[in-house]
Design a protein around this motif. Structure first.
Motif, PDB file in Angstrom:
ATOM      1  N   ILE A 155       0.846  -1.201   0.000  1.00  0.00           N
ATOM      2  CA  ILE A 155       0.000   0.000   0.000  1.00  0.00           C
ATOM      3  C   ILE A 155       0.879   1.248   0.000  1.00  0.00           C
ATOM      4  N   GLY A 156       1.909   1.240   0.869  1.00  0.00           N
ATOM      5  CA  GLY A 156       2.828   2.378   0.903  1.00  0.00           C
ATOM      6  C   GLY A 156       3.482   2.607  -0.454  1.00  0.00           C
ATOM      7  N   ALA A 157       3.938   1.503  -1.065  1.00  0.00           N
ATOM      8  CA  ALA A 157       4.602   1.609  -2.368  1.00  0.00           C
ATOM      9  C   ALA A 157       3.628   2.142  -3.424  1.00  0.00           C
ATOM     10  N   SER A 158       2.363   1.702  -3.367  1.00  0.00           N
ATOM     11  CA  SER A 158       1.390   2.162  -4.351  1.00  0.00           C
ATOM     12  C   SER A 158       1.113   3.651  -4.198  1.00  0.00           C
ATOM     13  N   ILE A 159       1.124   4.129  -2.949  1.00  0.00           N
ATOM     14  CA  ILE A 159       0.896   5.567  -2.743  1.00  0.00           C
ATOM     15  C   ILE A 159       2.075   6.359  -3.302  1.00  0.00           C
ATOM     16  N   VAL A 160       3.293   5.921  -2.967  1.00  0.00           N
ATOM     17  CA  VAL A 160       4.479   6.629  -3.455  1.00  0.00           C
ATOM     18  C   VAL A 160       4.516   6.604  -4.985  1.00  0.00           C
ATOM     19  N   ASP A 161       4.072   5.488  -5.552  1.00  0.00           N
ATOM     20  CA  ASP A 161       4.092   5.326  -7.002  1.00  0.00           C
ATOM     21  C   ASP A 161       3.210   6.360  -7.695  1.00  0.00           C
ATOM     22  N   THR A 312      -5.746  10.722  -5.711  1.00  0.00           N
ATOM     23  CA  THR A 312      -4.296  10.870  -5.835  1.00  0.00           C
ATOM     24  C   THR A 312      -3.852  12.220  -5.306  1.00  0.00           C
ATOM     25  N   PHE A 313      -4.603  13.269  -5.676  1.00  0.00           N
ATOM     26  CA  PHE A 313      -4.238  14.612  -5.219  1.00  0.00           C
ATOM     27  C   PHE A 313      -4.222  14.678  -3.690  1.00  0.00           C
ATOM     28  N   LEU A 314      -5.287  14.171  -3.079  1.00  0.00           N
ATOM     29  CA  LEU A 314      -5.361  14.225  -1.618  1.00  0.00           C
ATOM     30  C   LEU A 314      -4.279  13.377  -0.968  1.00  0.00           C
ATOM     31  N   LEU A 315      -4.047  12.163  -1.542  1.00  0.00           N
ATOM     32  CA  LEU A 315      -3.029  11.268  -0.986  1.00  0.00           C
ATOM     33  C   LEU A 315      -1.676  11.950  -0.918  1.00  0.00           C
ATOM     34  N   PRO A 319      -0.547  14.925   3.276  1.00  0.00           N
ATOM     35  CA  PRO A 319       0.483  14.787   4.314  1.00  0.00           C
ATOM     36  C   PRO A 319       1.366  16.021   4.486  1.00  0.00           C
ATOM     37  N   PRO A 320       1.959  16.571   3.413  1.00  0.00           N
ATOM     38  CA  PRO A 320       2.781  17.771   3.645  1.00  0.00           C
ATOM     39  C   PRO A 320       1.970  18.944   4.174  1.00  0.00           C
TER      40      PRO A 320
END
Lengths: 499, 227, 177
Positions: A155-161, A312-315, A319-320
């Motif tokens: 899941i983490g990798a998919s978000i970073v991707d 995607t935009f929100l993801l 965080p920042p």
């Protein structure tokens, strides 16, 4: 005799190191008299962090940080090493306790506006410590190297991707290669055991130094306004006049709370035992049902509920923005009232965040959006319904199970919760509407038109139409031309006609 | 104070020296190595359609001693593994299902041992060729019509039609035969006889069963997927 | 400490200020060069895995006859490029769809939403994801739920009656098409 010996040793050391002269004023620095039970949570966080350091080092003496061995080494620690399971239990429970205490401590500081002048930096370092704690908790979950760890990394990798342009490169850096494997565990081991604890220790030191420099804040009183021009002088005067020494006056409360918290922690660890590991980290076993640890369930829930168009935009943006906003809070408001009664906006905002976190976590626990993968064979069709069905409707009930409808649809509360409960669908949708919904899907339901034969469609719709509570009438559209609803009793076409 | 602390430490030590957490008999991983019991397999893979306790599901009850005594064990294993008719899925892993072969055998044997204990096999064979459809029409009118309605759909029966073309497209000939032979006693059904209120208060003979199946099979439309 | 430095800068050991200024600059420069020289390999080692662009390798998924026509089956294989240090994580699976009338489609088990393992249901001919409820049709296209697209599909080929796919990377939104 002993005492004199001891005293001479201390005297010898003190003459050379000045340790007592350095520590004594820190321990006895004056704190406001009214700094009572509200102020124990920071100390408790620090205590749990110390537990983490000790139990973590002990676990590192047993754990095999290699993807090939990690899972088995946990099984070994749990079952073979004397008290190994207790070690893991303490580390796991203390991790949760630390996250909880950080959040409580932070809420208290926010509600009392202790972040205002001159304690802005203390707050900012605290924010960084919050994210260090969360990062430690997440990387700690990876250390379990079980199914949850593997798919959590996925899941983490998919978000970073999803980061535009450089996402794939970032993913490779995060995972240490093009897939989740040995290099990934080694990276997260280094993070969890060296990098993050190091940073956290440094930040805790800074946090404490800043607290000493700025002084413990007083309980907020309405009308007692913070003004950077005069605050420091006024605070020092008041503390000097009415304050008490930290040791032992304030520290005794910390000791009472921390002692109780520690006993509860050991009790929980001894009673409930360690977390996981849940299933081998074998990605070819697709029966996994990955769930994150409790501190991240709210993120898991948010990921299911974000509107796909702006997901995607929100993801990537949230965080920042959240980190920067939290860091900037004391810069946006470093003066004025501190009492919660005079800061309604802050109270409402805290409540909103708390409600959101609690409800998202609750949703994450129930995860009603997930299909129940075994419901179609494991969740029985309700007996009360079965008893009143005609043969055709009975086949419809079978179609409903066979086609995995129950994975997403409950009947009378039993089954998946992704779609609506079908217990009263017959009084909500007419025959034609049921046929259209089944065949074409829509409203987040797949279309079954290509999968179902006409007989299966008729049977399942005949079943669904009689799904009504307490003699409610079947739904119908007044005036519309509808197909006969009792088609199983009065066949529309005779076999000869249809051939 | 000191004494209390020592006592607490002692309690903690005793608690901690236990092999496992106080609320768990054994570690989960140890439990996972034990193969699932037949009842656990049933609950996961069968209960949805065949009922939580083996009765009152939309599909044929498995808690039926006569059925389990009549149908051969190999046939049961075959059906569970490879599926049957339209709405019985194949469960064997080799057929794209979720259950290992050894578990399937254990499942069937568990059912036979638990639910098939006192069962007596029927005199009529569990399977057989189709009979004569026109003779079946007469038998149907005599034995079935009161509850299941006239085959042309003009008079509805009290228990719903079994000659509905859509129903017939969803059940195989074997399923019809099993329904006639073993009935649905769990639902209060009286197949296979005796039939109260009928002129002939007796069970169907073997040839009559085959005839009724043939009669119903002949009414099955030949469109769409075949059962 | 800081006082001592300040005094030294004031010239306590008799060196000429200009000479010391030069020495300071040389020192700063050398430290700078040294730092760059050290950080290039160190930072490089950290980020290098992100720039690996090895192509995928063909993996043998077995004889085509292992995959009954019209059905979708799970194929397990060892990820090419993996090493013993990866342990069980080097094992991977893919969904092989043997299409009626010939031809294969091979899908990654990873959901296009956030990578959880999707499960195939033969009866409803759907893939379902256990994490956030993404659902796909048998041809891999998105049916419902949060996924932004259909399932990731491996490049595949049949040679000498055996099925091959090009694999080696964790499928992701920016990986395969």
């Amino acid at each position: 005799m002993m005492l004199r010996w001891l005293r001479s040793i201390i005297g010898w050391t003190e003459e050379r190191s000045g340790a007592v002269a350095f520590v004594a004023p820190i321990m006895t620095h004056r704190v406001p008299r009214d700094a009572k039970w509200w102020y124990v949570f920071g100390s408790a966080t620090l205590m749990f962090f110390s537990i983490q350091l000790v139990s973590g080092v002990l676990l590192a003496t047993l754990y095999a940080p290699s993807a090939a061995d990690a899972y088995q080494s946990l099984i070994y620690i749990d079952n073979q090493v004397p008290l190994g399971w207790m070690l893991r239990a303490i580390h796991g429970w203390s991790s949760n306790a630390m996250v909880l205490m950080v959040v409580v401590h932070m809420s208290q500081v926010f509600l009392h506006a202790s972040f205002k002048y001159p304690r802005e930096l203390t707050w900012m370092v605290g924010v960084l410590l919050l994210f260090c704690t969360l990062a430690l908790a997440f990387t700690g979950q990876i250390m379990r190297w079980d199914q949850d760890a593997y798919w959590g990394l996925g899941i983490g990798a998919s978000i970073v991707d999803r980061v535009p342009v450089i996402g794939n490169t970032l993913r490779g850096i995060l995972l240490g290669g093009p897939y989740i494997g040995g290099a990934t565990l080694s990276r997260f081991f280094a993070l969890h055991v060296f990098v993050l604890p190091g940073i956290t220790i440094a930040l805790v030191g800074l946090h404490l130094a800043l607290i000493l420099k700025g002084g413990i804040s007083e309980m907020p009183k309405p009308g007692m306004v913070v003004d950077p021009a005069t605050y420091r002088k006024g605070y020092e005067e008041r503390v000097h006049r009415t304050g008490v020494p930290f040791w032992p006056d304030a520290a005794q409360r910390d000791m009472v709370f921390c002692g109780l918290a520690l006993i509860v922690l050991i009790g929980l660890a001894a009673f409930y035992g360690p977390f996981g590991p849940n299933g081998n980290p074998d990605p070819s076993n697709i029966d996994a049902n990955p769930r994150p640890d409790s501190a991240f369930l709210w993120i898991f829930a948010a990921l299911a509920l974000l509107p796909p168009q702006i997901e995607t935009f929100l993801l990537l943006a949230a965080p920042p923005v959240i980190v920067l906003f939290m860091l900037a809070i004391p810069l946006l408001s470093n003066r004025g009232e501190r009492a919660p009664t005079r800061r309604p906006l802050a109270v409402i905002a805290s409540l909103a965040v708390a409600v959101a976190l609690v409800s998202l976590t609750w949703l994450g626990v129930s995860s009603s959006w997930s299909p129940v993968m075994t419901a179609w064979t494991a969740t029985p069709a309700p007996v009360s319904l079965v008893k009143r069905l005609t043969p055709l409707q009975m086949q419809g009930a079978l179609v409903l199970q066979y086609q995995q409808c129950r994975n997403c649809h409950a009947i009378d509360g039993a089954g998946g919760e992704r779609g609506p409960d079908l217990v009263d669908v017959g009084s909500r949708l007419s025959w034609d509407q049921l046929v259209r919904q089944v065949q074409q899907g829509g409203g987040n339901m797949p279309a079954y038109g290509k999968t179902l034969s006409s007989a299966e469609t008729v049977a399942v719709v005949a079943f669904l139409q009689q799904c009504r509570v307490d003699g409610q009438p079947a739904a119908s559209i007044p005036g519309a031309l509808e197909r006969a609803r009792t088609s199983d009793l009065a066949p529309v076409a005779t076999p000869s006609a249809s051939e | 104070m000191m004494r209390a602390a020592c006592l607490l430490a002692g309690v903690a030590l005793i608690a901690a020296c236990g092999e496992v957490p106080l609320n768990k008999a054994g570690r989960d991983d140890a439990a996972a190595a034990v193969p699932p019991t037949w009842s656990a397999l049933y609950a996961t893979h069968c209960a949805g359609c065949h009922g939580a306790d083996g009765t009152l599901g939309p599909a044929r009850p498995m808690r039926d001693a006569a059925y389990l005594a009549t149908v051969p064990r190999n046939r049961l294993i075959e059906v569970v593994a490879a599926g049957q008719g339209v709405l019985m899925p194949a469960l064997a892993q080799s057929k794209g299902g979720a259950v290992p072969d050894a578990d399937l055998v254990r499942l069937v044997d568990g059912m036979l041992a638990e639910w098939g204990k006192s069962g007596k096999a029927l005199a009529v064979a569990w399977s057989g060729p189709l009979g004569d459809a026109s003779r079946g029409a007469t038998t149907y009118a005599t034995f079935c019509q009161t509850c299941h309605g006239a085959a042309d759909g003009r008079t509805p029966g009290t228990r719903g039609s079994v000659s509905d073309p859509n129903y017939l497209r969803l059940v195989s000939d074997q399923a019809l035969r099993s329904a006639i032979l073993f009935g649905r006693a769990d639902l209060g059904g009286t197949c296979n006889g005796p039939y109260p209120g009928q002129a002939t208060n007796r069970a169907l003979r073997a040839d009559e069963v085959s005839d009724v199946v043939a009669f119903l099979a002949a009414r099955r439309p030949s469109i769409g997927r075949k059962p | 400490m800081s006082e001592g430095c300040a005094q030294c800068q004031g010239g306590c050991d008799g060196e000429k200020p200009s000479r010391r200024g030069v020495m300071f600059k040389i020192g700063a420069g050398l430290m700078g060069v040294g730092t760059v020289l050290a950080s290039v390999p160190l930072a490089g080692a950290l980020v290098a895995p992100g720039f690996v662009r090895d192509g995928d390798t063909w993996v043998d998924l077995g004889a085509t006859s292992d995959y009954p026509e019209g059905e979708t089956r799970l194929a397990k294989f060892t990820l090419p490029g993996s090493n013993p240090n990866d342990g069980e994580t080097s094992r991977t699976a893919a969904w092989v769809r043997s299409m009626s009338g010939g031809g294969f489609q091979v899908f990654a088990v990873n959901c296009a939403h956030l990578g959880c393992p999707v499960k195939w249901f033969q009866q409803s001919r759907l893939f379902m994801c256990p994490c956030h409820g993404g659902v796909y049709y048998e041809d891999g296209s998105r049916a419902s739920g949060p996924p932004p697209r259909g399932l990731f599909e491996y490049q595949s080929k049949v040679e000498n009656g055996r099925l091959f796919i090009a694999a080696g990377r964790l499928p992701g939104l920016q990986e395969s098409t």
